[in-house]
Structures are given as structure tokens and as C-alpha cells.
Design a protein around this motif. Structure first.
Motif, PDB file in Angstrom:
ATOM      1  N   PRO A   1       0.742  -1.190  -0.084  1.00  0.00           N
ATOM      2  CA  PRO A   1      -0.156   0.107  -0.016  1.00  0.00           C
ATOM      3  C   PRO A   1       0.805   1.200   0.155  1.00  0.00           C
ATOM      4  N   PRO A   2       0.411   2.425  -0.631  1.00  0.00           N
ATOM      5  CA  PRO A   2       1.067   3.536  -0.675  1.00  0.00           C
ATOM      6  C   PRO A   2       1.249   3.995   1.019  1.00  0.00           C
ATOM      7  N   PRO A   3       2.682   4.178   1.383  1.00  0.00           N
ATOM      8  CA  PRO A   3       2.852   4.549   2.797  1.00  0.00           C
ATOM      9  C   PRO A   3       2.298   5.835   3.216  1.00  0.00           C
ATOM     10  N   ASP A   4       2.270   6.820   2.349  1.00  0.00           N
ATOM     11  CA  ASP A   4       1.833   8.336   2.208  1.00  0.00           C
ATOM     12  C   ASP A   4       1.510   8.638   1.042  1.00  0.00           C
ATOM     13  N   PRO A   5       0.725  10.036   0.908  1.00  0.00           N
ATOM     14  CA  PRO A   5       0.435  10.372  -0.289  1.00  0.00           C
ATOM     15  C   PRO A   5       1.445  10.659  -1.278  1.00  0.00           C
ATOM     16  N   ASN A   6       2.710  11.090  -0.776  1.00  0.00           N
ATOM     17  CA  ASN A   6       3.756  11.172  -1.717  1.00  0.00           C
ATOM     18  C   ASN A   6       4.701  10.085  -2.106  1.00  0.00           C
ATOM     19  N   VAL A   7       4.383   8.793  -1.392  1.00  0.00           N
ATOM     20  CA  VAL A   7       5.187   7.479  -1.999  1.00  0.00           C
ATOM     21  C   VAL A   7       4.290   6.503  -2.335  1.00  0.00           C
ATOM     22  N   PRO A   8       4.457   6.161  -3.599  1.00  0.00           N
ATOM     23  CA  PRO A   8       3.550   5.004  -4.278  1.00  0.00           C
ATOM     24  C   PRO A   8       3.649   3.736  -3.537  1.00  0.00           C
ATOM     25  N   GLY A   9       2.628   3.200  -4.093  1.00  0.00           N
ATOM     26  CA  GLY A   9       2.511   1.518  -3.619  1.00  0.00           C
ATOM     27  C   GLY A   9       2.492   0.929  -4.954  1.00  0.00           C
ATOM     28  N   GLU A  10       2.390  -0.362  -4.842  1.00  0.00           N
ATOM     29  CA  GLU A  10       2.604  -1.321  -5.979  1.00  0.00           C
ATOM     30  C   GLU A  10       2.070  -2.711  -5.892  1.00  0.00           C
ATOM     31  N   ILE A  11       1.562  -3.367  -6.890  1.00  0.00           N
ATOM     32  CA  ILE A  11       1.457  -4.919  -7.101  1.00  0.00           C
ATOM     33  C   ILE A  11       2.666  -5.256  -7.954  1.00  0.00           C
ATOM     34  N   GLY A  12       3.603  -6.057  -7.171  1.00  0.00           N
ATOM     35  CA  GLY A  12       4.947  -6.523  -7.687  1.00  0.00           C
ATOM     36  C   GLY A  12       4.800  -8.071  -7.791  1.00  0.00           C
ATOM     37  N   LEU A  13       5.579  -8.685  -8.956  1.00  0.00           N
ATOM     38  CA  LEU A  13       5.866 -10.025  -8.990  1.00  0.00           C
ATOM     39  C   LEU A  13       7.073 -10.267  -7.999  1.00  0.00           C
ATOM     40  N   GLU A  14       6.833 -11.096  -7.064  1.00  0.00           N
ATOM     41  CA  GLU A  14       7.914 -11.763  -5.999  1.00  0.00           C
ATOM     42  C   GLU A  14       8.624 -12.748  -6.650  1.00  0.00           C
ATOM     43  N   SER A  15       8.006 -13.792  -7.324  1.00  0.00           N
ATOM     44  CA  SER A  15       8.891 -14.769  -7.930  1.00  0.00           C
ATOM     45  C   SER A  15       7.832 -15.573  -9.088  1.00  0.00           C
ATOM     46  N   MET A  16       8.448 -16.244  -9.869  1.00  0.00           N
ATOM     47  CA  MET A  16       7.950 -17.234 -10.848  1.00  0.00           C
ATOM     48  C   MET A  16       8.595 -18.581 -10.731  1.00  0.00           C
ATOM     49  N   VAL A  17       7.974 -19.600 -10.296  1.00  0.00           N
ATOM     50  CA  VAL A  17       8.711 -20.756 -10.092  1.00  0.00           C
ATOM     51  C   VAL A  17       7.930 -22.074 -10.680  1.00  0.00           C
ATOM     52  N   GLU A  18       9.145 -22.870 -11.263  1.00  0.00           N
ATOM     53  CA  GLU A  18       8.428 -24.010 -11.944  1.00  0.00           C
ATOM     54  C   GLU A  18       8.259 -25.167 -10.969  1.00  0.00           C
ATOM     55  N   GLN A  19       7.136 -25.825 -11.169  1.00  0.00           N
ATOM     56  CA  GLN A  19       6.924 -26.962 -10.208  1.00  0.00           C
ATOM     57  C   GLN A  19       7.138 -28.264 -10.792  1.00  0.00           C
ATOM     58  N   GLY A  20       8.080 -28.962 -10.118  1.00  0.00           N
ATOM     59  CA  GLY A  20       8.542 -30.259 -10.807  1.00  0.00           C
ATOM     60  C   GLY A  20       9.721 -29.889 -11.591  1.00  0.00           C
ATOM     61  N   GLY A  21      10.293 -31.031 -12.360  1.00  0.00           N
ATOM     62  CA  GLY A  21      11.525 -30.767 -13.172  1.00  0.00           C
ATOM     63  C   GLY A  21      12.592 -30.451 -12.239  1.00  0.00           C
ATOM     64  N   ASP A  22      13.263 -29.205 -12.949  1.00  0.00           N
ATOM     65  CA  ASP A  22      14.271 -28.691 -11.941  1.00  0.00           C
ATOM     66  C   ASP A  22      13.924 -27.582 -11.110  1.00  0.00           C
ATOM     67  N   ASN A  23      12.535 -27.439 -10.980  1.00  0.00           N
ATOM     68  CA  ASN A  23      12.103 -26.436 -10.010  1.00  0.00           C
ATOM     69  C   ASN A  23      12.819 -25.007 -10.483  1.00  0.00           C
ATOM     70  N   ALA A  24      12.552 -24.604 -11.746  1.00  0.00           N
ATOM     71  CA  ALA A  24      13.488 -23.368 -12.207  1.00  0.00           C
ATOM     72  C   ALA A  24      12.702 -22.304 -11.593  1.00  0.00           C
ATOM     73  N   SER A  25      13.494 -21.069 -11.479  1.00  0.00           N
ATOM     74  CA  SER A  25      12.609 -20.012 -10.714  1.00  0.00           C
ATOM     75  C   SER A  25      13.465 -18.903 -11.202  1.00  0.00           C
ATOM     76  N   PHE A  26      12.583 -17.563 -11.240  1.00  0.00           N
ATOM     77  CA  PHE A  26      13.034 -16.494 -11.269  1.00  0.00           C
ATOM     78  C   PHE A  26      12.618 -15.682  -9.953  1.00  0.00           C
ATOM     79  N   THR A  27      13.488 -15.222  -9.054  1.00  0.00           N
ATOM     80  CA  THR A  27      13.222 -14.855  -7.697  1.00  0.00           C
ATOM     81  C   THR A  27      14.135 -13.553  -7.522  1.00  0.00           C
TER      82      THR A  27
END
Length: 311
Positions: free
Chosen positions: A170-196
Motif C-alpha cells: 500500500p502507499p505509505p503516504d500520499p507522496n510515496v507510491p505503492g505497487e502490485i509486484g511480482l515476487e517470484s515465478m517458480v516451475e513446479q517439478g522438473g528442475d524447479n526453475a525459478s526467477f526470484t
């Protein structure tokens, strides 16, 4: 690195008619990400294709012919070119059940939601089309040490399962923006590839308003991969969730991912349901670049089939 082919259109609902059957095995992520492989046997076998991954994060090698294993065993392999059932047109007399608020004030709805996806990807001039219904499992997660809200989205694209984790700040105050951000993308199974990456990659800036712009950059030290974005909010848009309008904020995002093995640029139109906890309910994506010396490109459209707040 990974790369998404998901995307959304505010009106389109049907996919290509051609049928293609896919089966395959994910090969080691070191081949796709920037980190050099430690075992020469990890090099993709002849006939391996570089197919897109959710999130606009890159492409991964996929060797057709076997069924990939997931956390609970075999992952069902879709008929990649199967025709999607037609959606009804959006009723102009229906109104969205929730407003697209300029900050995220509600928790994301948990459950399994159907998404329609259709598109294509091209490797060295060879084009492959696909369409399928993807069921995304959305789950709330514990807040991070900074108290930010987190949730995960698990699905399977072209026979490989992935989990994306998002952070809502959430925006902490009117002068600082908030965001929706991608924290990680992880492959399930195989070699469990990830971008973190070391910090989430900003995909929507809040407080959301028409004309808001931002730039962001982050990197994943493990895979020696960096990502940059520049985004702009174009306004509120009602997408067609198979007849039911869902109000969203539309963001135009240019995203570039660079590693030792890939340099890929994605142009993404993202539709965030801020009234639904910040859930990404649709996207249109196109990408192009190089991966391990091959020329790759693609495009796709992804759209939720239902109002995610209705049970």
C-alpha cells in the motif's frame, strides 16, 4: 529465464481451431537462465523447443515426447490447439460487481478460477499455435517481514506447472507510491526453475490513476538475470468474463529480461482487479528476442472466465 505468454483482450473469447497434442519434459533451468550449466548433459536435446512461461519472464526449453512430473506426480498435458468453447458477449446492461479501487483494500479471493488462453510462439521461423483453458489456483500467503500482503497463483501452461507469487504494497503516504509486484515465478517439478528477484518487479503502481507512469528494475543473483519495466496506466477497463463485466485498471508495460542466455522484450497489457485483492484477471502479451542463439517470439491473450468474487 522464464517468459510469459499470457494475455487478455477486453472482448475476444475464442481461440484457434487447429489441434496440437503436447507432451514433454522440462530440462534443467540453467539452460534457460543465465547461470551456466554445471553438467554438460543439461544441454537441450535435439528437437527441444523454447516455449513461453507465464509472467513475461523468458522462455524455457521443453523436450516433446514425455509427460512432465509435478509436485503430486504427472501433470496432465493439454491439447494445445483445442478450440475453446465460445463465450457469450458482454451484456451492456450488466454492471461490474466490484469497483476497481485506486488502492487494494480487500484480500484476494481464494479458489480455482478458469482462464482462457490462446496464442502462438515462434522459434527460428517455426510457429506453434495453442489454446487451452487454464485453471489458476489462488491462495493467500503470510505477510512478508515488512507486513506486505502476498498471494500465489498456481497454474499449468503447455504441460508445465508454475507458481507466481505477488506482493501488494500500500502507499505509505500520499507522496510515496505503492505497487502490485511480482515476487517470484517458480516451475513446479522438473528442475524447479525459478526467477526470484531481490525485490518484487513492479507491475502496477498505486494509487492507480489514469496517466500514472513508473519505471522499475530488479535482478535475480542466482540466475544472473536482470529485469526492467516501464509502465503507464491508461485507465479503467471492463473486461468480458464470459458475459460478466469485471472492472480493472489497464496498464501498458514494456518489460525486458536479460541473462547470459536470453535477451527478450515483452509488451504487456495488464488488467488488474484491484477490487479483488490485486488479482491479474487478464493480459495481452507479445514478446521477441533471442535465447541461446535462437530467434524467439510470440503473442497471447489470457482472460478470466468468471467473476472471481462470486461463489
Amino acid at each position: 529465464a522464464l517468459l510469459l505468454v499470457g494475455a487478455v483482450s477486453a472482448t475476444g473469447c475464442s481461440g484457434p481451431q487447429q489441434r496440437l497434442d503436447f507432451g514433454g519434459k522440462a530440462v534443467p533451468i540453467n539452460v534457460a537462465f543465465g547461470k551456466p550449466p554445471t553438467d554438460r548433459k543439461a544441454t537441450p536435446a535435439p528437437g527441444t523447443v523454447l516455449q513461453p512461461v507465464p509472467g513475461g519472464i523468458g522462455v524455457v526449453p521443453f523436450a516433446p515426447g514425455t509427460v512432465p512430473a509435478g509436485p503430486g506426480g504427472a501433470v496432465p498435458v493439454p491439447s494445445a490447439g483445442a478450440a475453446l468453447d465460445p463465450c457469450p458477449a458482454q451484456d451492456p446492461f450488466k454492471f461490474p460487481r466490484r469497483e476497481a479501487t485506486n488502492v487494494v483494500e480487500q484480500d484476494v479471493p481464494e479458489g480455482q478460477f478458469p482462464f482462457r488462453i490462446s496464442g502462438s510462439y515462434t522459434q527460428n521461423g517455426k510457429k506453434t499455435r495453442y489454446s487451452q483453458t487454464v485453471y489458476e489456483t489462488v491462495k493467500r500467503l503470510a505477510s512478508d517481514p515488512a507486513g506486505r500482503t502476498r498471494f500465489s497463483v498456481h497454474d499449468s501452461l503447455l504441460g508445465i506447472a508454475y507458481t507466481a507469487t505477488y506482493v501488494v504494497t500500500p502507499p505509505p503516504d500520499p507522496n510515496v507510491p505503492g505497487e502490485i509486484g511480482l515476487e517470484s515465478m517458480v516451475e513446479q517439478g522438473g528442475d524447479n526453475a525459478s526467477f526470484t528477484p531481490a525485490k518484487p518487479l513492479r507491475l502496477l503502481q498505486t494509487r492507480a490513476e489514469k496517466g500514472v507512469t513508473w519505471t522499475d528494475a530488479t535482478s535475480d543473483p542466482l540466475s544472473a538475470t536482470s529485469a526492467t519495466v516501464s509502465g503507464a496506466i491508461t485507465g479503467k477497463v471492463r473486461i468480458n468474463a464470459c458475459g460478466q463485466p469485471v472492472e480493472t485498471w489497464e496498464a501498458q508495460v514494456s518489460q525486458r529480461l536479460i541473462s547470459q542466455n536470453q535477451d527478450i522484450t515483452s509488451t504487456r497489457t495488464l488488467y488488474f482487479g484491484t477490487g479483488y485483492g490485486g488479482l491479474l484477471v487478464g493480459e495481452h502479451n507479445s514478446f521477441s528476442g533471442t535465447a541461446r542463439g535462437d530467434s524467439v517470439s510470440g503473442e497471447s491473450t489470457t482472460l478470466i472466465n468468471v467473476d472471481p468474487g462470486v461463489r
